[in-house]
Design a protein around this motif. Structure first.
Motif, short mmCIF file in Angstrom:
data_model
loop_
_atom_site.label_atom_id
_atom_site.label_comp_id
_atom_site.label_asym_id
_atom_site.label_seq_id
_atom_site.Cartn_x
_atom_site.Cartn_y
_atom_site.Cartn_z
N ASN A 74 23.68 55.30 39.87
CA ASN A 74 23.86 55.95 38.56
C ASN A 74 24.34 54.94 37.53
OD1 ASN A 74 23.48 58.84 37.90
ND2 ASN A 74 24.59 59.19 39.82
N ASN A 75 25.33 54.16 37.91
CA ASN A 75 25.89 53.19 36.97
C ASN A 75 24.89 52.09 36.65
OD1 ASN A 75 28.41 54.43 36.67
ND2 ASN A 75 29.20 53.49 38.53
N PHE A 76 24.13 51.65 37.64
CA PHE A 76 23.10 50.64 37.38
C PHE A 76 22.03 51.19 36.43
CE2 PHE A 76 23.86 48.17 41.58
CZ PHE A 76 24.78 47.35 40.94
N VAL A 77 21.61 52.44 36.66
CA VAL A 77 20.60 53.05 35.80
C VAL A 77 21.06 53.04 34.35
CG1 VAL A 77 19.48 55.23 35.18
CG2 VAL A 77 19.48 54.47 37.55
N GLN A 78 22.28 53.47 34.12
CA GLN A 78 22.77 53.55 32.74
C GLN A 78 22.94 52.16 32.13
OE1 GLN A 78 22.49 56.30 31.23
NE2 GLN A 78 22.01 57.31 33.16
N GLY A 79 23.29 51.19 32.94
CA GLY A 79 23.36 49.83 32.42
C GLY A 79 21.98 49.31 32.04
N TYR A 84 16.11 48.84 28.70
CA TYR A 84 14.78 49.40 28.97
C TYR A 84 14.70 50.83 28.45
CZ TYR A 84 14.09 45.57 32.33
OH TYR A 84 13.97 44.34 32.94
N ASN A 85 13.51 51.23 28.05
CA ASN A 85 13.30 52.62 27.62
C ASN A 85 13.38 53.60 28.78
OD1 ASN A 85 12.87 51.67 25.03
ND2 ASN A 85 10.63 51.71 25.21
N HIS A 86 12.83 53.20 29.92
CA HIS A 86 12.80 54.06 31.11
C HIS A 86 13.27 53.25 32.32
CE1 HIS A 86 10.17 56.91 28.89
NE2 HIS A 86 9.58 55.82 28.45
N VAL A 87 13.96 53.94 33.23
CA VAL A 87 14.34 53.33 34.50
C VAL A 87 13.88 54.26 35.62
CG1 VAL A 87 16.19 52.47 35.97
CG2 VAL A 87 16.36 52.20 33.48
N ILE A 88 13.06 53.72 36.52
CA ILE A 88 12.60 54.47 37.69
C ILE A 88 13.55 54.14 38.83
CG2 ILE A 88 10.70 54.86 39.29
CD1 ILE A 88 8.83 53.68 37.11
N VAL A 89 14.17 55.17 39.41
CA VAL A 89 15.15 54.94 40.47
C VAL A 89 14.82 55.82 41.66
CG1 VAL A 89 16.75 56.64 39.47
CG2 VAL A 89 17.62 54.89 41.04
N GLY A 90 14.96 55.26 42.85
CA GLY A 90 14.70 56.04 44.05
C GLY A 90 14.78 55.19 45.29
N ASP A 91 14.56 55.84 46.44
CA ASP A 91 14.57 55.13 47.71
C ASP A 91 13.37 54.20 47.80
OD1 ASP A 91 16.86 56.50 48.39
OD2 ASP A 91 15.80 58.04 49.54
N VAL A 92 13.45 53.26 48.71
CA VAL A 92 12.41 52.23 48.81
C VAL A 92 11.09 52.80 49.35
CG1 VAL A 92 12.95 51.47 51.18
CG2 VAL A 92 12.12 49.80 49.47
N ASP A 93 11.13 53.98 49.95
CA ASP A 93 9.89 54.59 50.44
C ASP A 93 9.36 55.66 49.49
OD1 ASP A 93 11.78 56.57 50.86
OD2 ASP A 93 11.34 56.84 53.00
N GLU A 94 9.71 55.57 48.20
CA GLU A 94 9.26 56.51 47.18
C GLU A 94 8.60 55.72 46.04
OE1 GLU A 94 13.13 59.43 47.98
OE2 GLU A 94 12.85 58.48 46.02
N LEU A 95 7.36 56.06 45.72
CA LEU A 95 6.63 55.35 44.67
C LEU A 95 6.10 56.34 43.65
CD1 LEU A 95 4.56 52.83 46.84
CD2 LEU A 95 6.82 52.51 45.82
#
Length: 291
Positions: A74-79, A84-95
């Protein structure tokens, strides 16, 4: 150089899935816009992810694993949102994938997307039909694997351009509006290859065994525990029994998400219903080679 979108994940020793993650997001966004939390500072992860932004953290066993992980993400995303305009975040097996029928790649798709909203791709789980799919996975997954099942649990609000908090596991956010674009999918790869699944589960079982506690103590998914694993081959043989659905119209599924949208109790998060859908689908030819 682009500041449209970044991708963020956390990984520990999952080389098979990390290679797929790197191929997908490295090609789509540029490796310089990929951020990988290297849990345990593994050498293989560091070598595979050369050219990306690698954040090494200690790998000592500890409880409350998922709580700590998502607090950090969460903190990395907000940083990253500061740049960046968008941040895609998820597990390594999710694309996250744009339907090839849209005629546009992921970067251009997000370049045109409106800001200050969280996008929720439709979750599809790639399944390895070991009874009919004997081609090994090399450079691409979709092609050797053509079968998917609906996975509402993986319809995650994972493309972030707001300051809303993401819940543990990435399944919910505090946003009270749902944006589920017709052309956006999240492919979950856990079951895309029998051999890779067995290796990943062995590794996850060893992590939870080292923690010496139960699901509530450790705060990690039940599926990480050996007692919840079941027999691997039986799991994959069971995919053959799922009835094959005609066509590939996901509009009604997204509509059901919209119709069931509601507050998740008094948690501050929002959700849609996540029923178990029967059956499986054969991906249209246009998806071959996308991941």
């Amino acid at each position: 150089m682009q500041s449209v979108a970044a991708a963020l994940t956390m990984v520990r020793d999952d080389a098979f899935f990390l290679k797929a993650w790197l191929r997908h997001y490295g090609d789509a966004l540029g490796r310089e816009n990929c951020y990988i939390v290297n849990h345990g500072r593994g050498d293989e992860v560091a070598q595979l992810a050369q050219g990306c932004n690698i954040i090494g953290i200690p790998g000592d066993p500890h409880k409350n694993f998922d709580m700590k992980r998502w607090r950090m993400l969460n903190n990395f995303v907000q940083g990253l949102r500061c740049y960046y305009n968008h941040v895609i975040v998820g597990d390594v097996d999710e694309l996250v994938v744009v339907d090839p029928g849209a005629g546009i790649g992921l970067l251009d798709y997000l370049r045109a997307a409106k800001l200050r909203r969280n996008l929720t791709p439709l979750g599809l789980e790639v399944i390895h039909r070991i009874d009919i799919e004997d081609q090994p996975i090399t450079d691409t997954i979709l092609g050797p694997r053509r079968h998917v099942r609906l996975a509402p649990h993986y319809s995650k609000p994972c493309v972030i351009s707001t300051g809303h908090k993401i819940a543990r596991g990435g399944h919910f956010t505090q946003s009270d509006k749902l944006f589920a674009p017709d052309d956006l999918y999240l492919f979950h790869l856990k079951f895309c290859d029998f051999a890779a699944y067995a290796r990943a589960m062995d590794q996850r079982n060893s992590v939870t065994a080292a923690l010496d506690g139960g699901v509530k103590d450790i705060a990690i998914g039940r599926h990480w525990f050996a007692e919840a694993r079941g027999e691997d081959r039986a799991v994959f043989e069971g995919f053959a029994a799922l009835p094959v659905q005609a066509g590939f119209d996901m509009g009604p599924i997204r509509q059901r998400m919209v119709q069931s949208w509601q507050a998740r109790g008094d948690t501050g998060f929002w959700q849609f219903d996540r029923p178990d859908y029967p059956g499986q689908y054969v991906l249209p030819d246009r998806f071959v080679g996308v991941i």
